[in-house]
Design a protein around this motif. Structure first.
Motif, short mmCIF file in Angstrom:
data_model
loop_
_atom_site.label_atom_id
_atom_site.label_comp_id
_atom_site.label_asym_id
_atom_site.label_seq_id
_atom_site.Cartn_x
_atom_site.Cartn_y
_atom_site.Cartn_z
N TRP A 224 0.84 -1.19 0.00
CA TRP A 224 0.00 0.00 0.00
C TRP A 224 0.88 1.25 0.00
N SER A 225 0.78 2.06 -1.04
CA SER A 225 1.34 3.40 -1.00
C SER A 225 0.40 4.29 -0.18
N VAL A 226 0.97 5.28 0.49
CA VAL A 226 0.17 6.20 1.30
C VAL A 226 0.42 7.61 0.78
N ILE A 227 -0.61 8.27 0.29
CA ILE A 227 -0.42 9.59 -0.31
C ILE A 227 -1.39 10.60 0.32
N ALA A 228 -0.82 11.67 0.87
CA ALA A 228 -1.66 12.74 1.41
C ALA A 228 -2.50 13.30 0.27
N THR A 229 -3.81 13.36 0.48
CA THR A 229 -4.75 13.72 -0.59
C THR A 229 -5.57 14.93 -0.15
N VAL A 230 -5.33 16.05 -0.82
CA VAL A 230 -5.95 17.32 -0.44
C VAL A 230 -6.52 17.98 -1.69
N GLU A 231 -7.80 17.78 -1.90
CA GLU A 231 -8.47 18.30 -3.11
C GLU A 231 -8.82 19.77 -2.93
N ASP A 232 -8.91 20.50 -4.03
CA ASP A 232 -9.04 21.96 -4.01
C ASP A 232 -10.20 22.49 -3.19
N SER A 233 -11.30 21.74 -3.10
CA SER A 233 -12.49 22.27 -2.42
C SER A 233 -12.33 22.33 -0.91
N ILE A 234 -11.30 21.73 -0.36
CA ILE A 234 -11.06 21.77 1.08
C ILE A 234 -10.59 23.16 1.48
N ALA A 235 -11.06 23.65 2.62
CA ALA A 235 -10.73 25.00 3.07
C ALA A 235 -9.22 25.19 3.21
N GLU A 236 -8.75 26.41 2.94
CA GLU A 236 -7.32 26.69 2.91
C GLU A 236 -6.63 26.35 4.23
N ASP A 237 -7.22 26.75 5.35
CA ASP A 237 -6.58 26.49 6.64
C ASP A 237 -6.43 24.99 6.88
N ARG A 238 -7.44 24.23 6.49
CA ARG A 238 -7.35 22.79 6.65
C ARG A 238 -6.32 22.20 5.69
N GLN A 239 -6.23 22.73 4.48
CA GLN A 239 -5.20 22.28 3.56
C GLN A 239 -3.81 22.47 4.15
N LEU A 240 -3.58 23.62 4.77
CA LEU A 240 -2.28 23.88 5.40
C LEU A 240 -1.97 22.83 6.46
N ARG A 241 -2.98 22.51 7.26
CA ARG A 241 -2.77 21.54 8.34
C ARG A 241 -2.52 20.14 7.77
N MET A 242 -3.23 19.79 6.69
CA MET A 242 -3.12 18.45 6.11
C MET A 242 -1.81 18.24 5.36
N LEU A 243 -1.24 19.31 4.80
CA LEU A 243 -0.01 19.18 4.03
C LEU A 243 1.20 19.67 4.81
N ALA A 244 1.36 20.98 4.93
CA ALA A 244 2.53 21.52 5.61
C ALA A 244 2.57 21.07 7.07
N GLY A 245 1.42 21.09 7.74
CA GLY A 245 1.40 20.67 9.15
C GLY A 245 1.74 19.21 9.32
N ARG A 246 1.22 18.36 8.43
CA ARG A 246 1.48 16.93 8.55
C ARG A 246 2.95 16.61 8.24
N LEU A 247 3.48 17.18 7.15
CA LEU A 247 4.88 16.91 6.83
C LEU A 247 5.79 17.44 7.93
N ALA A 248 5.50 18.63 8.46
CA ALA A 248 6.31 19.19 9.54
C ALA A 248 6.28 18.30 10.77
N THR A 249 5.14 17.69 11.04
CA THR A 249 5.04 16.78 12.19
C THR A 249 5.94 15.58 12.01
N TYR A 250 5.97 15.02 10.80
CA TYR A 250 6.88 13.90 10.53
C TYR A 250 8.33 14.33 10.68
N LEU A 251 8.65 15.53 10.22
CA LEU A 251 10.02 16.01 10.34
C LEU A 251 10.40 16.22 11.79
#
Length: 370
Positions: A224-251
Protein backbone atom coordinates in the motif's frame (compact mmCIF):
# COMPACT_ATOMS: atom_id res chain seq x y z
CA UNK A 1 -11.57 -22.04 11.68
CA UNK A 2 -11.48 -19.96 8.51
CA UNK A 3 -14.18 -17.37 7.92
CA UNK A 4 -12.64 -15.36 5.09
CA UNK A 5 -15.30 -14.52 2.54
CA UNK A 6 -18.21 -14.45 4.97
CA UNK A 7 -18.47 -10.66 4.68
CA UNK A 8 -20.84 -8.94 2.25
CA UNK A 9 -20.32 -8.08 -1.40
CA UNK A 10 -16.97 -6.67 -2.48
CA UNK A 11 -16.26 -2.92 -2.36
CA UNK A 12 -16.23 -1.07 -5.68
CA UNK A 13 -12.68 0.13 -5.11
CA UNK A 14 -10.79 -2.55 -3.14
CA UNK A 15 -7.54 -0.86 -4.18
CA UNK A 16 -8.30 2.36 -2.26
CA UNK A 17 -8.21 2.94 1.48
CA UNK A 18 -8.31 5.84 3.91
CA UNK A 19 -7.18 6.54 7.46
CA UNK A 20 -9.98 6.77 9.98
CA UNK A 21 -9.82 9.77 12.31
CA UNK A 22 -6.84 11.13 10.40
CA UNK A 23 -4.68 13.43 12.48
CA UNK A 24 -5.55 14.30 16.06
CA UNK A 25 -9.29 13.83 16.32
CA UNK A 26 -10.56 13.97 19.92
CA UNK A 27 -13.88 12.38 18.97
CA UNK A 28 -13.58 8.64 18.29
CA UNK A 29 -17.30 8.46 17.61
CA UNK A 30 -16.68 10.32 14.34
CA UNK A 31 -15.23 7.08 13.00
CA UNK A 32 -18.71 5.53 12.81
CA UNK A 33 -19.93 8.03 10.22
CA UNK A 34 -16.59 7.93 8.41
CA UNK A 35 -16.78 4.16 7.94
CA UNK A 36 -20.42 4.27 6.83
CA UNK A 37 -19.60 7.05 4.34
CA UNK A 38 -16.52 5.20 3.06
CA UNK A 39 -18.51 2.03 2.49
CA UNK A 40 -21.20 3.92 0.55
CA UNK A 41 -18.43 5.56 -1.50
CA UNK A 42 -17.00 2.14 -2.35
CA UNK A 43 -13.64 2.52 -0.61
CA UNK A 44 -11.94 -0.79 0.02
CA UNK A 45 -10.39 -0.36 3.47
CA UNK A 46 -10.16 1.78 6.58
CA UNK A 47 -6.82 1.96 8.36
CA UNK A 48 -6.57 2.78 12.03
CA UNK A 49 -3.45 4.20 13.58
CA UNK A 50 -3.03 4.03 17.35
CA UNK A 51 -2.33 6.96 19.67
CA UNK A 52 -2.20 6.96 23.42
CA UNK A 53 -5.25 9.17 23.87
CA UNK A 54 -8.61 8.47 22.21
CA UNK A 55 -7.40 6.12 19.46
CA UNK A 56 -7.18 2.61 20.84
CA UNK A 57 -6.79 0.33 17.83
CA UNK A 58 -8.85 -2.55 19.21
CA UNK A 59 -11.82 -0.40 20.18
CA UNK A 60 -11.79 1.49 16.87
CA UNK A 61 -11.50 -1.67 14.77
CA UNK A 62 -14.39 -3.25 16.65
CA UNK A 63 -16.53 -0.19 16.04
CA UNK A 64 -15.61 -0.19 12.34
CA UNK A 65 -16.57 -3.86 12.05
CA UNK A 66 -19.88 -3.28 13.81
CA UNK A 67 -21.08 -0.54 11.45
CA UNK A 68 -19.89 -2.06 8.16
CA UNK A 69 -20.39 -5.10 5.94
CA UNK A 70 -17.88 -4.90 3.07
CA UNK A 71 -14.99 -2.59 3.91
CA UNK A 72 -11.65 -4.04 4.97
CA UNK A 73 -10.22 -3.02 8.35
CA UNK A 74 -6.55 -2.74 9.23
CA UNK A 75 -4.57 -1.49 12.18
CA UNK A 76 -1.65 0.48 10.81
CA UNK A 77 -0.20 0.27 13.22
CA UNK A 78 0.12 -0.85 16.79
CA UNK A 79 3.39 -1.77 18.50
CA UNK A 80 4.32 -5.30 19.53
CA UNK A 81 5.15 -4.57 23.17
CA UNK A 82 2.31 -2.34 24.39
CA UNK A 83 0.11 -5.41 24.92
CA UNK A 84 0.97 -8.90 26.11
CA UNK A 85 1.16 -11.21 23.05
CA UNK A 86 -1.73 -13.34 24.27
CA UNK A 87 -3.86 -10.20 24.67
CA UNK A 88 -2.82 -9.08 21.19
CA UNK A 89 -3.62 -12.49 19.70
CA UNK A 90 -7.02 -12.41 21.40
CA UNK A 91 -7.69 -8.91 20.08
CA UNK A 92 -6.91 -9.92 16.50
CA UNK A 93 -8.87 -13.19 16.69
CA UNK A 94 -11.90 -11.35 18.03
CA UNK A 95 -11.73 -8.72 15.29
CA UNK A 96 -11.14 -11.34 12.60
CA UNK A 97 -14.26 -13.27 13.56
CA UNK A 98 -16.32 -10.18 14.37
CA UNK A 99 -15.64 -8.72 10.91
CA UNK A 100 -16.18 -11.93 8.98
CA UNK A 101 -12.56 -12.12 7.90
CA UNK A 102 -12.10 -8.48 6.88
CA UNK A 103 -9.49 -7.62 9.52
CA UNK A 104 -5.71 -7.31 9.10
CA UNK A 105 -3.39 -6.84 12.06
CA UNK A 106 -0.67 -4.19 11.62
CA UNK A 107 2.67 -3.90 13.38
CA UNK A 108 5.10 -0.98 13.46
CA UNK A 109 8.20 0.20 15.30
CA UNK A 110 6.77 3.36 16.85
CA UNK A 111 8.86 6.14 18.38
CA UNK A 112 12.00 5.36 20.40
CA UNK A 113 11.83 8.63 22.37
CA UNK A 114 8.24 7.94 23.42
CA UNK A 115 9.05 4.41 24.56
CA UNK A 116 12.01 5.74 26.54
CA UNK A 117 9.62 8.05 28.39
CA UNK A 118 7.09 5.25 28.91
CA UNK A 119 9.71 2.90 30.32
CA UNK A 120 9.28 0.42 27.47
CA UNK A 121 12.10 -1.13 25.44
CA UNK A 122 12.73 0.13 21.93
CA UNK A 123 11.31 -2.00 19.15
CA UNK A 124 13.92 -3.84 17.10
CA UNK A 125 13.54 -5.81 13.88
CA UNK A 126 14.19 -8.96 15.89
CA UNK A 127 11.32 -8.12 18.23
CA UNK A 128 8.94 -7.49 15.34
CA UNK A 129 9.86 -10.80 13.70
CA UNK A 130 9.63 -12.75 16.95
CA UNK A 131 6.27 -11.18 17.78
CA UNK A 132 4.87 -12.08 14.37
CA UNK A 133 5.94 -15.69 14.84
CA UNK A 134 4.28 -15.92 18.27
CA UNK A 135 1.04 -14.41 17.00
CA UNK A 136 0.83 -16.71 14.01
CA UNK A 137 1.41 -19.74 16.20
CA UNK A 138 -1.37 -18.67 18.56
CA UNK A 139 -3.77 -17.89 15.70
CA UNK A 140 -3.03 -21.31 14.25
CA UNK A 141 -4.21 -22.85 17.52
CA UNK A 142 -0.71 -23.92 18.62
CA UNK A 143 0.79 -23.58 22.08
CA UNK A 144 3.88 -21.43 22.63
CA UNK A 145 5.85 -23.11 25.40
CA UNK A 146 9.15 -22.14 26.99
CA UNK A 147 9.65 -19.20 24.66
CA UNK A 148 12.64 -16.97 25.35
CA UNK A 149 13.38 -14.54 22.54
CA UNK A 150 13.44 -10.87 21.49
CA UNK A 151 9.71 -10.51 22.18
CA UNK A 152 10.11 -11.72 25.76
CA UNK A 153 10.07 -14.83 27.91
CA UNK A 154 6.79 -16.75 28.08
CA UNK A 155 6.50 -20.08 29.91
CA UNK A 156 3.23 -21.07 28.25
CA UNK A 157 0.83 -19.30 25.89
CA UNK A 158 -2.26 -20.71 24.25
CA UNK A 159 -5.62 -19.34 23.19
CA UNK A 160 -8.67 -20.79 24.85
CA UNK A 161 -10.78 -20.68 21.68
CA UNK A 162 -10.73 -23.67 19.35
CA UNK A 163 -9.75 -23.67 15.72
CA UNK A 164 -7.29 -21.94 13.45
CA UNK A 165 -7.61 -18.37 12.22
CA UNK A 166 -5.80 -17.10 9.14
CA UNK A 167 -5.15 -13.44 9.94
CA UNK A 168 -2.82 -11.37 7.74
CA UNK A 169 -0.07 -9.24 9.24
CA UNK A 170 0.56 -5.77 7.89
CA UNK A 171 3.96 -4.17 8.44
CA UNK A 172 4.23 -0.41 8.49
CA UNK A 173 7.64 0.41 7.03
CA UNK A 174 9.74 3.50 6.44
CA UNK A 175 13.46 2.65 6.53
CA UNK A 176 15.21 0.11 4.33
CA UNK A 177 15.75 -2.45 7.10
CA UNK A 178 12.08 -2.47 8.02
CA UNK A 179 11.10 -2.74 4.35
CA UNK A 180 13.38 -5.77 4.02
CA UNK A 181 11.88 -7.31 7.16
CA UNK A 182 8.39 -6.70 5.81
CA UNK A 183 9.27 -8.51 2.60
CA UNK A 184 10.42 -11.52 4.62
CA UNK A 185 7.56 -11.85 7.10
CA UNK A 186 4.52 -9.69 6.27
CA UNK A 187 1.43 -10.39 4.20
CA UNK A 188 0.98 -6.70 3.43
CA UNK A 189 3.09 -3.56 3.70
CA UNK A 190 2.00 0.01 4.38
CA UNK A 191 4.53 2.56 3.15
CA UNK A 192 4.90 6.08 4.51
CA UNK A 193 3.19 9.33 3.64
CA UNK A 194 5.29 11.81 1.64
CA UNK A 195 7.23 9.17 -0.24
CA UNK A 196 8.21 10.58 -3.62
CA UNK A 197 7.19 8.38 -6.56
CA UNK A 198 10.79 7.23 -7.05
CA UNK A 199 10.92 6.32 -3.36
CA UNK A 200 7.73 4.28 -3.69
CA UNK A 201 9.28 2.38 -6.59
CA UNK A 202 12.48 1.77 -4.62
CA UNK A 203 10.54 0.64 -1.53
CA UNK A 204 8.45 -1.76 -3.63
CA UNK A 205 11.63 -3.27 -5.06
CA UNK A 206 13.17 -3.70 -1.59
CA UNK A 207 10.07 -5.49 -0.31
CA UNK A 208 9.70 -7.77 -3.32
CA UNK A 209 13.43 -8.60 -3.48
CA UNK A 210 13.39 -9.50 0.22
CA UNK A 211 10.32 -11.70 -0.27
CA UNK A 212 11.98 -13.47 -3.18
CA UNK A 213 15.18 -14.01 -1.18
CA UNK A 214 13.09 -15.55 1.61
CA UNK A 215 11.55 -18.04 -0.83
CA UNK A 216 8.19 -16.28 -0.98
CA UNK A 217 6.18 -15.22 -4.00
CA UNK A 218 7.02 -11.48 -4.23
CA UNK A 219 3.63 -10.70 -5.75
CA UNK A 220 1.86 -12.25 -2.75
CA UNK A 221 2.86 -9.29 -0.55
CA UNK A 222 0.30 -6.54 -0.94
CA UNK A 223 1.97 -3.12 -0.90
CA UNK A 224 0.00 0.00 0.00
CA UNK A 225 1.34 3.40 -1.00
CA UNK A 226 0.17 6.20 1.30
CA UNK A 227 -0.42 9.59 -0.31
CA UNK A 228 -1.66 12.74 1.41
CA UNK A 229 -4.75 13.72 -0.59
CA UNK A 230 -5.95 17.32 -0.44
CA UNK A 231 -8.47 18.30 -3.11
CA UNK A 232 -9.04 21.96 -4.01
CA UNK A 233 -12.49 22.27 -2.42
CA UNK A 234 -11.06 21.77 1.08
CA UNK A 235 -10.73 25.00 3.07
CA UNK A 236 -7.32 26.69 2.91
CA UNK A 237 -6.58 26.49 6.64
CA UNK A 238 -7.35 22.79 6.65
CA UNK A 239 -5.20 22.28 3.56
CA UNK A 240 -2.28 23.88 5.40
CA UNK A 241 -2.77 21.54 8.34
CA UNK A 242 -3.12 18.45 6.11
CA UNK A 243 -0.01 19.18 4.03
CA UNK A 244 2.53 21.52 5.61
CA UNK A 245 1.40 20.67 9.15
CA UNK A 246 1.48 16.93 8.55
CA UNK A 247 4.88 16.91 6.83
CA UNK A 248 6.31 19.19 9.54
CA UNK A 249 5.04 16.78 12.19
CA UNK A 250 6.88 13.90 10.53
CA UNK A 251 10.02 16.01 10.34
CA UNK A 252 9.69 16.69 14.06
CA UNK A 253 9.43 13.01 14.92
CA UNK A 254 11.73 11.18 12.50
CA UNK A 255 12.84 13.65 9.88
CA UNK A 256 16.26 12.08 9.35
CA UNK A 257 14.75 8.75 8.28
CA UNK A 258 12.26 10.38 5.90
CA UNK A 259 14.98 12.59 4.41
CA UNK A 260 17.21 9.59 3.77
CA UNK A 261 14.37 7.61 2.23
CA UNK A 262 13.62 10.37 -0.28
CA UNK A 263 17.23 11.46 -0.80
CA UNK A 264 16.25 15.01 0.17
CA UNK A 265 18.72 17.69 1.23
CA UNK A 266 19.55 17.30 4.95
CA UNK A 267 20.57 20.98 5.10
CA UNK A 268 16.91 21.91 4.58
CA UNK A 269 15.96 19.73 7.54
CA UNK A 270 18.60 21.43 9.69
CA UNK A 271 17.25 24.87 8.76
CA UNK A 272 13.73 23.68 9.57
CA UNK A 273 14.79 22.44 13.00
CA UNK A 274 16.76 25.61 13.74
CA UNK A 275 13.88 27.93 12.88
CA UNK A 276 12.73 29.83 16.01
CA UNK A 277 9.04 29.05 15.42
CA UNK A 278 9.80 25.35 15.12
CA UNK A 279 12.03 25.37 18.20
CA UNK A 280 9.44 27.16 20.32
CA UNK A 281 6.41 25.16 19.14
CA UNK A 282 5.02 22.59 21.57
CA UNK A 283 3.16 19.60 20.18
CA UNK A 284 2.50 18.36 16.68
CA UNK A 285 2.12 20.92 13.91
CA UNK A 286 -0.77 19.03 12.30
CA UNK A 287 -2.70 19.56 15.53
CA UNK A 288 -2.07 23.32 15.50
CA UNK A 289 -5.08 25.56 15.08
CA UNK A 290 -2.91 28.62 14.36
CA UNK A 291 -2.99 29.40 10.62
CA UNK A 292 -0.17 31.95 10.95
CA UNK A 293 2.15 29.31 12.36
CA UNK A 294 1.22 26.91 9.57
CA UNK A 295 1.75 29.56 6.91
CA UNK A 296 5.22 30.18 8.32
CA UNK A 297 5.96 26.46 8.38
CA UNK A 298 4.91 26.26 4.74
CA UNK A 299 7.70 28.71 3.81
CA UNK A 300 10.28 26.34 5.33
CA UNK A 301 9.28 23.34 3.21
CA UNK A 302 10.44 22.97 -0.41
CA UNK A 303 7.76 22.57 -3.07
CA UNK A 304 9.50 19.33 -4.10
CA UNK A 305 8.87 17.83 -0.68
CA UNK A 306 5.20 18.79 -0.59
CA UNK A 307 4.76 17.54 -4.16
CA UNK A 308 4.97 13.98 -2.79
CA UNK A 309 1.18 14.17 -2.34
CA UNK A 310 -2.06 14.44 -4.31
CA UNK A 311 -3.26 18.04 -4.51
CA UNK A 312 -5.26 20.22 -6.87
CA UNK A 313 -8.40 19.31 -8.77
CA UNK A 314 -10.15 15.98 -8.26
CA UNK A 315 -8.88 14.85 -11.66
CA UNK A 316 -5.29 15.79 -10.77
CA UNK A 317 -5.56 13.90 -7.48
CA UNK A 318 -6.89 10.86 -9.34
CA UNK A 319 -3.93 11.04 -11.69
CA UNK A 320 -1.60 11.03 -8.69
CA UNK A 321 -3.32 7.84 -7.52
CA UNK A 322 -2.50 6.28 -10.88
CA UNK A 323 1.13 7.36 -10.41
CA UNK A 324 1.34 5.15 -7.31
CA UNK A 325 0.31 2.09 -9.32
CA UNK A 326 2.82 3.03 -12.00
CA UNK A 327 5.48 3.06 -9.26
CA UNK A 328 4.59 -0.54 -8.39
CA UNK A 329 2.14 -0.26 -5.50
CA UNK A 330 -0.82 -2.67 -5.39
CA UNK A 331 -3.15 -0.33 -3.49
CA UNK A 332 -3.27 3.28 -2.29
CA UNK A 333 -4.28 4.86 1.02
CA UNK A 334 -5.67 8.37 0.56
CA UNK A 335 -4.34 9.97 3.71
CA UNK A 336 -5.43 12.97 5.75
CA UNK A 337 -8.94 13.47 4.37
CA UNK A 338 -12.33 12.17 5.44
CA UNK A 339 -14.44 10.07 3.05
CA UNK A 340 -16.71 13.07 2.49
CA UNK A 341 -13.69 15.15 1.44
CA UNK A 342 -12.47 12.29 -0.75
CA UNK A 343 -15.75 11.89 -2.67
CA UNK A 344 -14.76 14.14 -5.63
CA UNK A 345 -11.41 12.34 -5.95
CA UNK A 346 -13.05 8.92 -5.89
CA UNK A 347 -15.48 10.09 -8.55
CA UNK A 348 -12.60 11.20 -10.75
CA UNK A 349 -10.78 7.92 -10.09
CA UNK A 350 -13.81 6.00 -11.32
CA UNK A 351 -13.41 7.73 -14.70
CA UNK A 352 -9.72 6.87 -15.22
CA UNK A 353 -9.49 3.58 -13.35
CA UNK A 354 -8.44 0.39 -15.14
CA UNK A 355 -10.60 -2.27 -13.45
CA UNK A 356 -8.77 -5.30 -14.81
CA UNK A 357 -5.65 -4.47 -12.81
CA UNK A 358 -7.30 -3.92 -9.43
CA UNK A 359 -10.79 -5.44 -9.23
CA UNK A 360 -9.53 -8.90 -8.17
CA UNK A 361 -8.10 -7.57 -4.91
CA UNK A 362 -9.83 -8.83 -1.75
CA UNK A 363 -11.38 -6.39 0.71
CA UNK A 364 -9.10 -7.56 3.51
CA UNK A 365 -6.18 -5.10 3.20
CA UNK A 366 -3.62 -7.72 4.22
CA UNK A 367 -4.29 -10.17 1.38
CA UNK A 368 -3.17 -9.86 -2.22
CA UNK A 369 -4.93 -11.18 -5.32
CA UNK A 370 -2.73 -14.31 -5.09
Amino acid sequence: MSIAGRAGSAPEFPELGFYGLAGHSPEPRDLLDEVRSAERLGLGAVFLSERFDTKDAAALAGAAAAVSETIGIGTAATNPHTRHPLVTATMATTLHRLSGGRYAFGLGRGFDALFDLMGLPRVTSARLEDSAGILRALWNGDAVAGHDGPAGSFPYLRRISDGSDRIPILAVALGDRTLELAGRIADGVVLHTFFADATVARAVKIVRDAADAAGRDPASVRIWSVIATVEDSIAEDRQLRMLAGRLATYLQGYGDVLIRANDWDPAVLRRFRDDPVVREHHGAFDASGNPDVLRHIRTLLPDEWLAASATGSARTCATRIADQFDAGADSVILHGATPTELAPVVGAWREIRKPDSVSRLPANPGWSAR
